[in-house]
Scaffold this motif. Structure first.
Motif, short mmCIF file in Angstrom:
data_model
loop_
_atom_site.label_atom_id
_atom_site.label_comp_id
_atom_site.label_asym_id
_atom_site.label_seq_id
_atom_site.Cartn_x
_atom_site.Cartn_y
_atom_site.Cartn_z
N GLN A 560 18.45 -15.19 -5.86
CA GLN A 560 17.64 -16.35 -5.52
C GLN A 560 16.24 -15.86 -5.15
OE1 GLN A 560 19.58 -18.60 -2.41
NE2 GLN A 560 20.11 -20.22 -3.89
N ASN A 561 15.30 -16.76 -5.26
CA ASN A 561 13.91 -16.39 -4.94
C ASN A 561 13.72 -16.47 -3.42
OD1 ASN A 561 11.28 -15.64 -5.42
ND2 ASN A 561 10.56 -17.75 -5.61
N ASP A 562 14.18 -15.43 -2.74
CA ASP A 562 14.12 -15.42 -1.28
C ASP A 562 13.21 -14.30 -0.76
OD1 ASP A 562 15.74 -13.41 -2.17
OD2 ASP A 562 17.28 -13.67 -0.63
N ASN A 563 12.44 -13.68 -1.64
CA ASN A 563 11.51 -12.63 -1.21
C ASN A 563 10.10 -12.95 -1.74
OD1 ASN A 563 13.17 -10.23 0.03
ND2 ASN A 563 14.33 -10.98 -1.74
N ALA A 564 9.16 -12.99 -0.84
CA ALA A 564 7.77 -13.24 -1.23
C ALA A 564 7.14 -11.95 -1.77
CB ALA A 564 6.95 -13.73 -0.03
N PRO A 565 6.13 -12.06 -2.61
CA PRO A 565 5.45 -10.86 -3.13
C PRO A 565 4.84 -10.04 -1.98
CG PRO A 565 4.86 -12.78 -4.42
CD PRO A 565 5.59 -13.28 -3.23
N VAL A 566 4.82 -8.75 -2.16
CA VAL A 566 4.23 -7.81 -1.19
C VAL A 566 3.00 -7.15 -1.83
CG1 VAL A 566 4.60 -5.75 0.20
CG2 VAL A 566 6.45 -7.43 -0.09
N ILE A 567 1.84 -7.26 -1.20
CA ILE A 567 0.61 -6.67 -1.73
C ILE A 567 0.62 -5.17 -1.44
CG2 ILE A 567 -1.91 -6.73 -1.70
CD1 ILE A 567 -0.64 -9.28 -2.72
N LEU A 568 0.55 -4.38 -2.48
CA LEU A 568 0.50 -2.92 -2.32
C LEU A 568 -0.95 -2.42 -2.24
CD1 LEU A 568 3.31 -1.84 -4.82
CD2 LEU A 568 3.48 -2.21 -2.35
N TYR A 569 -1.83 -3.09 -2.96
CA TYR A 569 -3.27 -2.76 -2.88
C TYR A 569 -4.05 -4.04 -3.11
CZ TYR A 569 -7.89 -0.75 -3.57
OH TYR A 569 -9.23 -0.48 -3.44
N PRO A 570 -4.98 -4.39 -2.31
CA PRO A 570 -5.49 -3.61 -1.15
C PRO A 570 -4.42 -3.47 -0.07
CG PRO A 570 -7.00 -5.40 -1.75
CD PRO A 570 -5.75 -5.64 -2.50
N VAL A 571 -4.56 -2.41 0.72
CA VAL A 571 -3.58 -2.13 1.76
C VAL A 571 -3.73 -3.18 2.85
CG1 VAL A 571 -2.76 -0.46 3.43
CG2 VAL A 571 -3.64 0.29 1.21
N SER A 572 -2.56 -3.70 3.30
CA SER A 572 -2.58 -4.73 4.34
C SER A 572 -2.80 -4.09 5.70
CB SER A 572 -1.25 -5.48 4.34
OG SER A 572 -1.04 -6.11 3.11
N SER A 573 -3.58 -4.80 6.52
CA SER A 573 -3.79 -4.38 7.91
C SER A 573 -4.06 -5.63 8.73
CB SER A 573 -4.97 -3.40 8.01
OG SER A 573 -6.18 -4.02 7.61
N ASN A 574 -3.48 -5.65 9.92
CA ASN A 574 -3.61 -6.81 10.81
C ASN A 574 -3.12 -8.09 10.13
OD1 ASN A 574 -4.79 -5.20 12.82
ND2 ASN A 574 -6.84 -5.45 11.91
N GLY A 575 -2.09 -7.95 9.29
CA GLY A 575 -1.49 -9.14 8.69
C GLY A 575 -2.20 -9.65 7.47
N SER A 576 -3.27 -9.02 7.03
CA SER A 576 -3.98 -9.48 5.83
C SER A 576 -4.35 -8.30 4.98
CB SER A 576 -5.24 -10.26 6.22
OG SER A 576 -6.16 -9.43 6.90
N ALA A 577 -4.35 -8.56 3.63
CA ALA A 577 -4.70 -7.50 2.69
C ALA A 577 -6.16 -7.69 2.29
CB ALA A 577 -3.79 -7.56 1.47
N GLU A 578 -6.99 -6.68 2.59
CA GLU A 578 -8.43 -6.78 2.30
C GLU A 578 -8.95 -5.40 1.93
OE1 GLU A 578 -12.58 -8.30 4.40
OE2 GLU A 578 -10.63 -8.80 5.26
N GLY A 579 -9.78 -5.38 0.90
CA GLY A 579 -10.37 -4.10 0.47
C GLY A 579 -11.80 -4.28 0.00
N VAL A 580 -12.59 -3.20 0.07
CA VAL A 580 -14.01 -3.21 -0.30
C VAL A 580 -14.19 -2.28 -1.48
CG1 VAL A 580 -16.37 -2.77 0.43
CG2 VAL A 580 -14.70 -3.73 2.05
N GLU A 581 -14.86 -2.78 -2.52
CA GLU A 581 -15.13 -1.99 -3.71
C GLU A 581 -16.65 -1.99 -3.96
OE1 GLU A 581 -13.09 -0.24 -5.48
OE2 GLU A 581 -11.23 -0.92 -4.48
N GLU A 582 -17.25 -0.79 -4.13
CA GLU A 582 -18.69 -0.64 -4.44
C GLU A 582 -18.84 -0.21 -5.88
OE1 GLU A 582 -20.38 2.06 -1.66
OE2 GLU A 582 -20.28 0.64 0.01
N ILE A 583 -19.71 -0.94 -6.60
CA ILE A 583 -19.94 -0.61 -8.02
C ILE A 583 -21.45 -0.59 -8.26
CG2 ILE A 583 -17.76 -1.63 -8.77
CD1 ILE A 583 -19.33 -4.05 -9.69
#
Length: 804
Positions: A560-583
């Motif tokens: 059954q669909n009882d598992n939510a997706p898990v963000i591997l990147y950006p790495v989660s911290s403080n309950g939220s996944a956030e990352g900075v990319e410079e180009i």
């Protein structure tokens, strides 16, 4: 009188020789039976003999074995005392009513004993008692005798009748003393016929009437007698009497001869002339009454015709005394005897007397088990009374004859099976050997009782069930059912789970309703922890002894669909996944900014992840690949574009009720030199972070893969035990799309199943009721028409691809 004594001694001698011959002829048969003798007219309750003692039966078992007399007549003359086995008189016996004639009066009794079944035959002889006096049909007899009658003339007197037999029958006749007459006795068969003999001529002028007294005396002790008054009137004239050509006429006729048939014509002659020579015929007045009902004699012609029905079984011979008298004055009479012998005709069908022990027979009865006794009789005689008996139907029973003719027992000849045939109608046919033969049918209804000889059985073994994870505890999740061909308690089935004595016994979380076979789950099953298991259920009937059988139950847990997706990147911290990319600002369109990586513990569609941009500062600058999560530039940057852009990315699965997660990516535009410098610094930092992330990710993936591999190995072993075609493997795909996808193949019966990843080919097939994440995989060895299943974007690729 001396002649009479001589005749009496000769008769006694012949009787002795006759009884001696009977003893020698029937001696062997007599030894096979018990024989008692008892006088007639004894009071009720008189003991005839002790049957139990003479048969060698134990007195203490008589009541239990139901010792009794089986009577074939309407009246029960004898009974057996079940306490002591004594045979006694139940009803007062009159030998003359029971047995006609002077022969031995023998009654054959059937003695029936049960448990085990036995039938004995005894013979009771009813001996005669002198309880009847001789009697004449009329009190007075008158003779008219011409005076010139010569001495020696014989006149037939009325014959006395005495129902008693043997020595108690009539022995002699006596006459009162006189000078003109004496009594002479003529022996005819078993009858003594008295004649009045003129020993001295009569003289009418001296005495015209003589009165005499004739006395009939029997041989009893004391003797009994009866008297007849004889009046003799002396006449003149007619001195010739009619004469028959012979004294005894022998005639044979068949029984059931039509009424009115002429059987004989008498012819007597008289040498006198005129009325003294005219003859009239008549039947003797001392015949039995039934003779006058069956035959008639024409007094003028002398024809004897049948007047009533002739039955051989009632009487096989009739003796008629015929008199011929002239019309002289006085008339003279001549006499003769007509012996009519009745020939038997096959007019009586056999009779079947059934003594049924029980109409129920157990199906485990041994061969030769007696279920009923029967006797067959036929009133006809000779060939017409010879009987052939057989069972006239195709049944597992047969007739077994006993030592006595026409006595049979019905026994089993084959083993019985109630489940095949539960009831038999045994038709017994008895046919005599007459022409034409006559038959009688008798039907015996037999019911076969059940024995617990069938084990419960399951229509399918093993049984496969599919259980969706996250089930409700305490309710029935599936059910097993067995059937039993027996009846009643022998078919009452109870169910029980076979428990294993192990630490990880999954059956400890299952409970079964012993009556219905419903299986209840006592825990919630998690597909991610347990994908399949098996156990055994035993079905036991309630027979004695009970029989049982087992069935193996394979249970497959559905995801059954009882598992939510898990963000591997950006790495989660403080309950939220956030990352900075410079180009750099000078990158061209299509430049890869970064890739959002995610993982879902579910499989199939439930683990198929899709990416979408929820928020972006400039829609014309960045684009997100829906399947791979790659963020690329859509065009080159200009001087007017802002230096920093924020992208909110939504990751959701494809379950019926989809689950999701979000990630934020901040893209900063820098000058090329700054980008290279920052890249060097960031590279060092990122290497450290990536090393940590990689380490934890590898531990997580290693644990999941190990559990998953163990489940697949167990499943392969189970399926390969049933089929050598069992396969279990991951489907490999080189085009990695950024989503970690599980794919499981396994075989169940003649079908192969695969729990698929995020994408399927157009040719893949979804099994109905499979919750949209199970595909049927046709066997690759099949025909070209089989459907191919491909998971195009397989989830199994190297971990380095997932990380990088």
């Amino acid at each position: 009188m001396m002649g009479t004594d001589k005749q009496s001694r000769m008769r006694e001698y012949y009787e002795f020789v006759f009884h001696l011959a009977l003893l020698l002829f029937f001696g062997n048969q007599a030894l096979a039976q018990i024989r008692y003798a008892i006088p007639e007219e004894v009071r009720e309750g008189t003991v005839v003999g002790n049957v139990a003692k003479d048969l060698g039966l134990e007195i203490t078992s008589l009541t239990e074995r139901r010792l009794r007399v089986v009577s074939g007549t309407k009246e029960t003359l004898f009974e057996v005392n079940q306490d002591n086995g004594a045979l006694h008189i139940h009803k007062k016996i009159d030998r003359e009513l029971l047995c006609h004639g002077s022969g031995a009066c023998l009654l054959e009794l059937k003695i029936l004993v049960e448990n085990p079944l036995e039938m004995h035959h005894i013979v009771v002889e009813i001996t005669d008692v002198n309880d009847h006096s001789p009697s004449f049909p009329e009190r007075e007899q008158i003779f008219e005798i011409a005076e010139h009658t010569l001495p020696g003339k014989r006149f037939k007197l009325h014959t006395a009748r005495d129902p008693d037999a043997g020595v108690n029958s009539i022995r002699t006749y006596t006459l009162t003393s006189n000078e003109h007459f004496e009594v002479d006795i003529r022996q005819s068969d078993e009858d003594k016929i008295p004649f009045l003999v003129l020993k001295k001529s009569l003289d009418r002028e001296k005495k015209n009437k003589h009165t005499l007294l004739v006395t009939a005396v029997d041989g009893g002790k004391p003797p009994k007698s009866g008297t007849l008054n004889v009046s003799i009137i002396v006449l003149d004239s007619n001195d010739n009497r009619p004469m028959f050509s012979q004294e005894i006429y022998q005639i044979e006729i068949q029984e059931n001869i039509p009424v009115g048939t002429l059987i004989c014509k008498m012819n007597a002659t008289d040498p006198d002339e005129g009325i003294n020579g005219e003859i009239e015929y008549s039947l003797g007045k001392t015949l039995e009454k039934k003779v006058y009902d069956i035959f008639e004699l024409d007094k003028l012609t002398g024809e004897i015709k049948v007047k009533g029905m002739v039955d051989y079984e009632e009487n096989d011979v009739y003796k008629l005394d015929v008199e011929a008298s002239d019309k002289g004055a006085p008339p003279l009479t001549g006499e003769c005897r007509v012996v009519i012998k009745i020939l038997d005709v096959n007019d009586n069908p056999p009779e079947i007397e059934m003594t049924s022990l029980s109409n129920t027979v157990s199906e485990d009865s041994k061969l030769g088990t007696v279920i009923s006794l029967l006797s067959v009789t036929d009133k006809d005689s000779g060939v017409n009374g010879k009987i052939i008996s057989n069972i006239n139907s195709n049944v597992p029973f047969e007739l077994k004859p006993s030592y006595k003719e026409n006595i049979y027992s019905v026994v089993t000849k084959e083993f019985l099976n109630r489940e095949q045939v539960s009831h038999y109608e045994i038709t017994i046919k008895a046919t005599d050997c007459g022409e034409p033969p006559l038959s009688t049918f008798k039907t015996l209804n037999i019911r076969i009782s059940d024995v617990n000889d069938n084990s419960p059985f399951f229509s399918q073994n093993p049984i496969e069930f599919y259980l969706v994870e996250n089930n409700v505890v305490g309710i029935s999740v599936f059910s097993v059912s067995a059937t039993d061909n027996d009846l009643n308690n022998n078919a009452a089935i109870s169910y029980q789970i076979v428990r294993e004595r192990s630490q990880h016994d999954i059956t400890s979380f299952l409970n079964i309703n012993s009556e219905t076979g419903d299986i209840l789950a006592l825990k919630i099953f998690d597909f991610e922890s347990l994908k399949t298991f098996q156990f055994q259920v035993v079905a036991t009937d309630s027979g004695i002894p009970s029989l049982s059988s087992n069935v193996t139950v394979h249970v497959f847990i559905l995801d059954q669909n009882d598992n939510a997706p898990v963000i591997l990147y950006p790495v989660s911290s403080n309950g939220s996944a956030e990352g900075v990319e410079e180009i750099p600002r000078n990158v061209n369109a299509g430049h890869l900014v970064t890739k959002v990586r995610a993982y879902d513990a579910d499989i199939g569609y439930n683990g198929w992840l899709l990416f979408s941009l929820q928020e972006v500062t400039a829609h014309s600058l960045f684009g997100l690949d829906r399947y791979t999560g790659q963020i690329r530039t859509l065009r080159s940057f200009t001087e007017t574009d802002e230096a920093e852009h924020k992208l909110l990315i939504l990751v959701k699965d494809n379950g019926n009720v989809s689950l999701s997660a979000t990630a934020t990516v901040v893209v900063k535009l820098v000058e090329p030199r700054e980008a290279f410098a920052a890249a060097d610094v960031k590279s060092a930092t990122k290497d450290d972070e990536d090393n940590n992330v990689t380490f934890y990710l590898m531990i997580t993936l290693g644990s999941v893969s190990t559990l998953f591999l163990i489940s697949i190995i167990v499943l392969i072993a189970m399926q390969c035990s049933k089929s050598t075609d069992c396969t279990s493997k991951y489907l490999q795909e080189t085009n990695y799309d950024g989503t970690l996808c599980h794919s499981i193949q396994y075989r169940s019966g003649d079908k192969r199943y695969m729990l698929v990843g995020p994408r399927m080919s157009i040719g893949s097939t979804i099994v109905p009721g499979s919750h949209a994440n199970t595909l049927v995989l046709p066997d690759r060895r099949g025909t070209s028409t089989e459907v191919n299943v491909v998971c195009r974007r397989s989830t199994h690729r190297r971990v380095s691809n997932i990380i990088g």
